[in-house]
Design a protein around this motif. Structure first.
Motif, short mmCIF file in Angstrom:
data_model
loop_
_atom_site.label_atom_id
_atom_site.label_comp_id
_atom_site.label_asym_id
_atom_site.label_seq_id
_atom_site.Cartn_x
_atom_site.Cartn_y
_atom_site.Cartn_z
N ASN A 1 0.78 -1.30 -0.05
CA ASN A 1 0.09 -0.03 0.09
C ASN A 1 0.74 1.25 0.04
O ASN A 1 0.17 2.19 0.18
CB ASN A 1 -1.07 -0.14 1.43
N ILE A 2 2.20 1.13 -0.56
CA ILE A 2 3.03 2.27 -0.55
C ILE A 2 3.62 2.37 -1.89
O ILE A 2 4.39 1.32 -2.28
CB ILE A 2 4.17 2.32 0.51
N LYS A 3 3.69 3.15 -2.54
CA LYS A 3 4.10 3.56 -3.83
C LYS A 3 5.07 4.72 -3.96
O LYS A 3 4.83 5.73 -3.18
CB LYS A 3 3.17 3.52 -5.02
N ILE A 4 6.38 4.48 -4.40
CA ILE A 4 7.26 5.61 -4.61
C ILE A 4 7.16 6.19 -6.13
O ILE A 4 7.22 5.39 -7.15
CB ILE A 4 8.92 4.89 -4.48
N GLN A 5 7.03 7.32 -6.13
CA GLN A 5 7.23 8.17 -7.43
C GLN A 5 5.86 7.53 -8.13
O GLN A 5 6.20 7.20 -9.46
CB GLN A 5 8.30 7.80 -8.17
N ALA A 6 4.84 7.71 -7.70
CA ALA A 6 3.72 7.21 -8.53
C ALA A 6 3.02 8.36 -9.35
O ALA A 6 3.11 9.66 -9.03
CB ALA A 6 2.64 6.97 -7.43
N GLU A 7 3.02 8.10 -10.62
CA GLU A 7 2.51 9.04 -11.60
C GLU A 7 1.10 9.23 -11.53
O GLU A 7 0.14 8.20 -11.42
CB GLU A 7 2.54 8.49 -12.87
N PHE B 1 -8.81 13.18 -14.78
CA PHE B 1 -8.21 13.91 -15.77
C PHE B 1 -6.94 13.38 -16.56
O PHE B 1 -6.88 13.91 -17.74
CB PHE B 1 -7.81 15.24 -15.32
N LYS B 2 -6.40 12.45 -16.06
CA LYS B 2 -5.31 11.55 -16.63
C LYS B 2 -4.07 12.49 -16.69
O LYS B 2 -3.44 12.42 -18.01
CB LYS B 2 -5.66 10.65 -17.92
N VAL B 3 -3.85 13.53 -16.01
CA VAL B 3 -2.63 14.29 -16.06
C VAL B 3 -1.97 14.42 -14.61
O VAL B 3 -2.59 14.18 -13.80
CB VAL B 3 -2.97 15.75 -16.40
N GLY B 4 -0.60 14.81 -14.78
CA GLY B 4 0.08 14.99 -13.54
C GLY B 4 1.31 14.29 -13.34
O GLY B 4 1.28 13.06 -13.73
N GLY B 5 2.28 14.95 -12.89
CA GLY B 5 3.62 14.19 -12.58
C GLY B 5 3.53 13.35 -11.40
O GLY B 5 2.52 12.99 -10.77
N PRO B 6 4.84 12.78 -11.07
CA PRO B 6 4.60 11.86 -9.99
C PRO B 6 4.69 12.48 -8.57
O PRO B 6 5.34 13.54 -8.19
CB PRO B 6 6.26 11.39 -10.04
N ALA B 7 3.93 11.66 -7.64
CA ALA B 7 4.01 11.79 -6.35
C ALA B 7 5.25 11.19 -5.61
O ALA B 7 5.69 10.25 -5.84
CB ALA B 7 2.68 11.40 -5.34
N ASP B 8 5.93 11.73 -4.78
CA ASP B 8 7.17 11.21 -3.94
C ASP B 8 6.82 9.82 -3.34
O ASP B 8 7.40 8.98 -3.56
CB ASP B 8 7.55 12.38 -2.96
N ILE B 9 5.63 9.80 -2.57
CA ILE B 9 4.89 8.83 -2.09
C ILE B 9 3.51 8.86 -2.10
O ILE B 9 2.87 9.99 -1.81
CB ILE B 9 5.50 8.88 -0.47
N VAL C 1 1.27 11.46 -0.62
CA VAL C 1 -0.33 11.56 -1.10
C VAL C 1 -0.77 10.58 -0.37
O VAL C 1 -0.53 9.32 -0.61
CB VAL C 1 -0.50 11.38 -2.74
N ILE C 2 -2.27 10.70 0.48
CA ILE C 2 -3.02 9.77 0.84
C ILE C 2 -4.15 9.44 0.41
O ILE C 2 -5.18 10.33 0.54
CB ILE C 2 -3.20 10.05 2.64
#
Length: 307
Positions: free
Chosen positions: A19-25, A32-40, A84-85
């Motif tokens: 349930n933890i993802k790194i650099q999640a697009e 909207f299917k846009v946006g860069g990566p979240a750190d976590i 991001v939670i």
């Protein structure tokens, strides 16, 4: 990611690694299917995990952002620094007599289907709204002459000190696209709806009618975040945009929908910057022509991409 090494260790002690993802697009987690990566990006499975993750972030001085179904946000191309939670795994729905209690990550659609199954009326308007229950409460979402304030009885929220509060309808201060949850930056965890006993066939027919209207009039075939702008007092955003001859106007891969001018869509591999530039163009044009300020209904988060 060195800055986050300490919190990563503590997160792994709090929730499962899966349930933890790194650099999640974030384009993969938003409508909207846009946006860069979240750190976590973390997807907690209980209210306790949500509270513990927020406490960790505060103790470590790491920024955090709460999202539900990702249906009402635009994440910028630079992504999101911090945690991001995403509450989508908190999706339990319980029916008891004429009340339905739904966790914040449950979708409004599934909640309205549960009401229909129990022959409870009041949530028909929500059958096609793509957002989560928590997000809908926060924004007092509505459609087709219905809104959350008509059916919400109470909610459980997490306040800024980590306390669980049960707020009644009056305390929630539900207004047009606003609530105490939004004003005070609380986290909605659970919502109880007070509905009425109805007839299954009438409820079903109304939901089918609203679903058809939505498909006929809204550009559901394209990624978007629903209605892009709040309704200005005394006007309709879609009509102002259409009367400003903006229907079909595009910036990059973003376009003002040909089907409904109140929607900006990701028509062809748009970037978040395309969407934001088009929002600004629409606002500027409507202001010049009609002297009306259009305020985005979508939430814009994250950082610009560094060129």
């Amino acid at each position: 990611m060195r800055r986050f090494d300490n919190i990563m260790v503590k997160l792994q002690e709090t929730i499962k690694n899966e349930n933890i993802k790194i650099q999640a697009e974030m384009k993969n987690y938003t409508s909207f299917k846009v946006g860069g990566p979240a750190d976590i990006l973390v997807t907690p499975t209980s209210n306790e995990e949500v509270a513990n993750i927020i406490k960790l972030c505060k103790n470590e001085g790491i920024p955090f952002y709460i999202i539900g179904n990702g249906s009402n946000i635009v994440v910028k191309d630079g992504g999101i620094r911090g945690v991001v939670i995403k509450l989508s795994k908190l999706d339990k729905i319980t029916v008891s007599s004429t009340r339905i209690t739904a966790e914040s990550g449950a979708t409004l659609g599934k909640t309205s289907f549960a009401a229909r199954k129990a022959s409870l009326t009041g949530l028909e308007f929500a059958c096609g709204i793509p957002g989560s229950v928590g997000g809908a409460l926060t924004m007092n979402a509505g459609a087709y002459d219905g809104e959350m304030s008509f059916v919400v009885e109470s909610a459980i929220v997490l306040d800024n000190d980590g306390n669980l509060l049960k707020l009644n309808k009056e305390q929630l201060q539900l207004e047009y696209r606003n609530s105490i949850v939004l004003k005070k930056n609380y986290v909605a965890l659970e919502v109880t709806f007070a509905l009425k006993q109805g007839e299954y066939d009438k409820i079903n027919n109304r939901m089918e009618e609203l679903t058809k209207r939505r498909h006929d009039k809204q550009p559901l075939e394209y990624p978007s975040a629903g209605s892009t702008f709040k309704r200005p007092e005394g006007y309709y955003a879609g009509k102002l945009i259409q009367d400003s001859e903006l229907k079909g106007v595009r910036v990059g891969g973003a376009q003002v929908s040909m089907k409904h001018s109140g929607f900006i869509i990701n028509e062809n591999h748009a970037t978040a910057q395309d969407v934001l530039d088009l929002i600004k163009l629409v606002q500027k044009t409507v202001k010049e022509k009609y002297n009306v300020e259009l305020c985005p209904e979508v939430r814009i988060i994250g950082e610009d991409k560094i060129l």
